[in-house]
Design an enzyme around this catalytic site. Structure first.
Site, PDB file in Angstrom:
ATOM      1  N   GLU A 120       0.824  -1.208   0.000  1.00 38.45           N
ATOM      2  CA  GLU A 120       0.000   0.000   0.000  1.00 38.45           C
ATOM      3  C   GLU A 120       0.858   1.257   0.000  1.00 38.45           C
ATOM      4  O   GLU A 120       0.533   2.250  -0.642  1.00 38.45           O
ATOM      5  CB  GLU A 120      -0.894   0.016   1.253  1.00 38.45           C
ATOM      6  CG  GLU A 120      -2.061  -0.921   1.167  1.00 38.45           C
ATOM      7  CD  GLU A 120      -3.094  -0.415   0.176  1.00 38.45           C
ATOM      8  OE1 GLU A 120      -2.873  -0.629  -1.033  1.00 38.45           O
ATOM      9  OE2 GLU A 120      -4.086   0.161   0.601  1.00 38.45           O
ATOM     10  N   THR A 168      -5.934   7.634  -4.918  1.00 32.73           N
ATOM     11  CA  THR A 168      -5.897   7.827  -3.462  1.00 32.73           C
ATOM     12  C   THR A 168      -5.061   9.056  -3.110  1.00 32.73           C
ATOM     13  O   THR A 168      -5.420   9.817  -2.213  1.00 32.73           O
ATOM     14  CB  THR A 168      -5.317   6.566  -2.790  1.00 32.73           C
ATOM     15  OG1 THR A 168      -6.131   5.455  -3.175  1.00 32.73           O
ATOM     16  CG2 THR A 168      -5.313   6.686  -1.279  1.00 32.73           C
TER      17      THR A 168
HETATM   18  N1  HSE Z   1      -8.088   5.373   4.419  1.00 30.70           N
HETATM   19  C1  HSE Z   1      -7.557   5.545   3.101  1.00 30.70           C
HETATM   20  C2  HSE Z   1      -8.116   6.827   2.517  1.00 30.70           C
HETATM   21  C3  HSE Z   1      -7.946   4.384   2.272  1.00 30.70           C
HETATM   22  O1  HSE Z   1      -9.322   7.035   2.619  1.00 30.70           O
HETATM   23  O2  HSE Z   1      -7.344   7.616   1.982  1.00 30.70           O
HETATM   24  C4  HSE Z   1      -7.603   4.497   0.836  1.00 30.70           C
HETATM   25  O3  HSE Z   1      -6.672   3.565   0.432  1.00 30.70           O
END
Ligand code: HSE
Length: 291
Positions: A120, A168
């Site tokens: 990630e 993201t």
């Molecule tokens: N918690 C993270 C976000 C998850 O909302 O940016 C996305 O991978």
């Protein structure tokens, strides 16, 4: 050789930004892992043409490196990238579980979470575990720096994924840097309600707990049609609606019998905006499964 099915996940669930996550019974990635002298990666399936096969640039390569276990890896994507459904996390989770089994490393599911989170980090720049934890462990998860608390739950859900791409990294840029104490108080109440709802398998409490006035409004602005689709889902019986992960997928909690009308209502509303979308009638489900 081992084969692993690792589920899509929905992170945040509104009030639990960067903490809460849930495994979805569908969709999922299917990954084959075989020990090898050097890591090679082959991609297939949804959106795979956009994912580099170079192990230095692929989450699977990062996980194999973190576990010091090179492998021949074939990833069949059921979860398209940049969907808000933990696409990269599903691949990372599958590879971590697959390598653990293929090399007989003996890690517990919880111990594998930080290794999968390395994947990630490659994609989003931060090793947050709110998608990899539920994809590996299943159910509803609370991921904190101290570890992961997992709750088996089976809340019915509808996830509606429009043909919009949000990275993201971009969605993290719009997260507010500060909040009022009154907003934090409300968020704590919502988050606590959601946790209680997962323990009780109560869609009403989970839906109430999915509301969030801090991060979600900023992210909703990135999703064309969000307000209308949310309204349509609520009118069709959803108990709560929010952005799934970093978006653009939108997630609704509901009673089982409301899933179909909610899915139709969300799709119709996106269609009315001229946006193609697909809906998954799903639920909080199992973590990665080995075959
Ligand atoms: N918690 C993270 C976000 C998850 O909302 O940016 C996305 O991978």
């Amino acid at each position: 050789m081992v084969t692993v099915r690792a589920p899509a996940t929905s992170a945040n669930l509104g009030s639990g930004f960067d903490v809460f996550g849930a495994a979805l019974s569908k969709p999922a990635d299917v990954v084959r892992v075989e020990p090898a002298e050097a890591t090679t990666i082959e991609m297939a399936g949804a959106g795979s043409e956009f994912i580099p096969e170079d192990p230095e640039k692929n989450v699977a390569g990062a996980v194999a490196k973190a576990l010091e276990s090179p492998a021949t890896i074939r990833i069949d994507k059921g979860v398209r990238p940049s969907s808000g459904l933990g696409s990269s996390a599903a691949s990372a989770a599958a590879v971590a579980v697959g390598i653990n089994a293929a090399y007989d490393l003996g890690y517990s599911r919880e111990e594998l979470v930080p290794y999968a989170a390395e994947g990630e980090a490659l994609v989003s720049g931060e090793a947050h575990a709110d998608n990899v934890a539920p994809s590996i462990m299943g159910g509803f998860t609370i991921a904190t720096p101290e570890g992961v608390t997992q709750v088996d739950a089976s809340i019915p859900l509808v996830v509606c994924l429009p043909e919009i791409v949000i990275s993201t990294r971009d969605a993290r840029r719009v997260v507010p840097r500060s909040a009022q104490v009154s907003q934090i108080v409300e968020c704590v109440g919502r988050a606590a309600t959601l946790v209680a709802g997962m323990f009780r398998d109560d869609p009403d409490l989970v839906g109430q707990g999915m509301e969030d006035g801090i991060v979600t409004p900023a992210r909703a602005d990135l999703i064309d049609g969000y307000a209308d689709v949310r309204e349509a889902a609520l009118e069709a019986g959803a108990t709560g609606v929010t952005v799934s992960g970093a978006g653009p997928a939108i997630i609704a909690a509901c009673e089982e019998r409301r899933r179909k009308p909610i899915a139709s209502a969300m799709l119709d509303r996106f269609a009315g905006e001229g946006i193609e979308a697909r809906a998954y009638q799903t639920r909080v489900g199992r973590g990665a499964e080995l075959f």
